[in-house]
Design an enzyme around this catalytic site. Structure first.
Site, PDB file in Angstrom:
ATOM      1  CB  THR A   1       7.289   3.499   5.281  1.00 35.98           C
ATOM      2  OG1 THR A   1       7.390   2.076   4.891  1.00 35.98           O
ATOM      3  CG2 THR A   1       8.151   4.313   4.150  1.00 35.98           C
TER       4      THR A   1
ATOM      5  N   GLY B   1       1.311   2.646  19.260  1.00 35.06           N
ATOM      6  CA  GLY B   1       2.690   3.104  19.616  1.00 35.06           C
ATOM      7  C   GLY B   1       2.815   4.667  19.393  1.00 35.06           C
TER       8      GLY B   1
ATOM      9  CB  SER C   1       3.145   5.143  13.127  1.00 29.99           C
ATOM     10  OG  SER C   1       2.700   6.153  14.041  1.00 29.99           O
ATOM     11  CB  CYS C   2      -0.167   7.060   9.232  1.00 26.27           C
ATOM     12  SG  CYS C   2      -0.856   5.686  10.089  1.00 26.27           S
ATOM     13  CB  THR C   3      -1.315   7.224  14.521  1.00 29.10           C
ATOM     14  OG1 THR C   3      -1.916   6.415  13.897  1.00 29.10           O
ATOM     15  CG2 THR C   3      -1.773   8.001  15.802  1.00 29.10           C
TER      16      THR C   3
ATOM     17  NE  ARG D   1      -3.659   0.233  -0.034  1.00 22.05           N
ATOM     18  CZ  ARG D   1      -4.063   0.819  -1.019  1.00 22.05           C
ATOM     19  NH1 ARG D   1      -3.916   0.272  -2.262  1.00 22.05           N
ATOM     20  NH2 ARG D   1      -4.777   1.999  -1.172  1.00 22.05           N
ATOM     21  CB  ILE D   2       3.382   2.631   2.352  1.00 22.14           C
ATOM     22  CG1 ILE D   2       2.338   2.618   3.405  1.00 22.14           C
ATOM     23  CG2 ILE D   2       4.148   3.834   2.388  1.00 22.14           C
ATOM     24  CD1 ILE D   2       1.262   3.954   3.501  1.00 22.14           C
TER      25      ILE D   2
ATOM     26  NE  ARG E   1      -5.169  -0.635  13.321  1.00 20.92           N
ATOM     27  CZ  ARG E   1      -4.362  -1.416  12.840  1.00 20.92           C
ATOM     28  NH1 ARG E   1      -4.774  -2.352  11.987  1.00 20.92           N
ATOM     29  NH2 ARG E   1      -3.116  -1.255  13.252  1.00 20.92           N
TER      30      ARG E   1
END
Length: 481
Positions: A258, A348, A288-290, A138-139, A370
């Site tokens: 990533t 995390g 991370s994205c978050t 995906r990334i 999620r």
């Protein structure tokens, strides 16, 4: 003539102006490596309607719509300048020109505002920097799209190769098809062909070698003419320095992960701590994205109000790590069907804040749920501030940050009353402040932060890669510090 006729005539006039902007924007990008922005949104390779929509969106953040009749003169003024590689925000040029009372012409004002990118001050385009993607999920595919999009004049980042494990018959064709079509992010903007004999994907003229290997030790990058490359590891298989060092082979100069890095691997959130990367650092993580979603607004709030403590609750789209139907999974709960359940899991991101914001002493806790959506998440950031404030003051401040601060590429702002998650698919910001959902009571503030956990994060990754490669071009007018 009726009001409807007036409105339609006005629309057609604006369409004509936007149409005239496209070749100017394209020529600046191809010939001078200049990216034209509008309030941090790129106008390169955009359609007439997209350009008009981007102008209209300005009312969400600036309070009023921006017309192409206002920005066209600034775009035209750029063509007369000896510009070097840069990013130029014509929305910001138009806004700052309105508040300037010196009586300068548009041409004079523009020349002054972008002086750092012209004449003796301009950067000279280099030979480019090779990039290798290790993993093409995906990334990896979204990062590939961005690298191809940003190829520009060819003097920036060059995607040279992708390393994957062999997938059997028609592997190359299937991987090219996944790059061409995406169920969430839509069709690839351009053309893609494959040459199975040479194991190469051609995307918008970029020749991308597909290398098959089960381990980094199996790849000789120099055999493909790759040198001093930045390798982006999208697998997450290795997250510490020892594991990621396996990639440092002849032809590879730096490794960017990533996923959150472990141990002493620097976790970088562009816009916040990318300037702490040491020139000789060869291994780093984009967190991370978050973490990318919460750290920029957390820094902004701490800078203005001070943060004494905080908690982040992320409502996160399901990921490929979960099961479609109930089945065994090594982690608790993640074995349960992702499309059918809300699944409590750990994050995390809160603990990772300390790596990106070491000066923030406030304790930050976090948890995650999620949910059955394929992309776009929301972080609910609850903060105890160092002083009392009001909702109006916080929103005015964050709107200003999204427009004029060094964090304007990381933080976006929306006042749309009916905004929902799918509205933010394709957002290039690390997070978007939802003004309507924001809560403030004295020294307590709750921010609702949307983020495209796939595409927005991929944009942050590219920004870090541009920075370490030396092709992170300056933006004009320069943001307020």
């Amino acid at each position: 003539m009726t009001v409807n006729d007036d409105s339609f005539t006005n629309w057609k006039n604006r369409e004509e102006i936007a149409e005239s902007m496209i070749p100017i924007i394209g020529k600046l990008h191809r010939e001078r490596d200049v990216t034209v922005l509008l309030h941090s949104r790129s106008l390169v390779n955009k359609s007439v309607v997209s350009i008009l929509k981007t102008h209209r969106f300005a009312r969400q953040i600036a309070g009023e719509e921006l017309s192409v009749t206002e920005t066209l003169p600034f775009l035209q003024a750029l063509t007369a300048l000896d510009l070097g590689p840069s990013q130029i925000d014509i929305g910001m040029l138009a806004a700052t020109y309105k508040s300037d009372d010196r009586g300068l012409s548009v041409a004079e004002f523009t020349a002054e505002a972008v002086a750092g990118a012209t004449g003796a001050n301009k950067l000279e385009g280099g030979a480019g920097r090779d990039v290798v993607l290790y993993g093409f999920g995906r990334i990896g595919r979204l990062v590939a799209r961005l690298l191809i999009e940003k190829a520009g004049s060819g003097n920036g980042l060059r995607l040279r190769a992708i390393v994957v494990r062999g997938g059997g018959e028609a592997d190359l064709v299937k991987r090219a098809s996944l790059l061409r079509r995406d169920s969430i992010h839509g069709q690839f903007q351009g053309t893609i062909t494959v040459d199975e004999e040479s194991s190469t994907i051609f995307a918008n003229g970029n020749a991308i070698k597909v290398i098959y290997a089960n381990d980094p030790s199996e790849v000789d990058y120099t055999a493909y003419g790759i040198k001093d490359a930045i390798l982006i590891d999208n697998t997450g298989k290795w997250r510490d320095r020892e594991g990621l060092s396996k990639h440092l082979r002849p032809g590879i100069d730096k490794v960017v992960l990533t996923a959150p890095g472990k141990g002493d691997v620097p976790n970088i959130v562009h816009g916040v701590n990318h300037d702490t990367i040491k020139p000789d650092e060869q291994i780093l993580s984009c967190a991370s994205c978050t973490t990318n979603a919460i750290v920029p607004p957390l820094k902004a709030m701490d800078d203005e109000y001070g943060v004494l403590r905080g908690h982040v609750e992320t409502v996160h789209s399901f990921t490929n790590d979960q099961n479609l139907l109930d089945n065994y999974h090594k982690a608790d709960r993640r074995g349960r069907s992702a499309p059918l359940n809300m699944v409590i899991t750990e994050t995390g991101a809160a603990s990772a804040v300390a790596k990106a914001l070491p000066d923030l002493k406030a304790p930050i806790t976090g948890s995650s749920i999620r949910v059955p959506v394929p992309d776009v998440s929301i972080a609910i950031l609850s903060l105890r501030l160092g002083r009392e404030t009001s909702r109006e003051e916080v929103l005015d401040y964050l709107r200003e940050v999204s427009l004029h601060s060094p964090l304007k590429r990381q933080i976006d702002f929306t006042t749309a009353p009916d905004a929902v998650s799918m509205d933010f698919v394709g957002s290039r910001h690390a997070s978007i402040v939802d003004a309507g959902a924001t809560k403030v009571d004295g020294d307590n503030a709750i921010l609702y932060l949307w983020y495209d956990n796939e595409f927005g994060y991929s944009c942050q990754v590219i920004r870090v890669v541009q920075h370490v490669s030396g092709v992170e071009y300056p933006t004009y007018p320069a943001p307020a510090v």
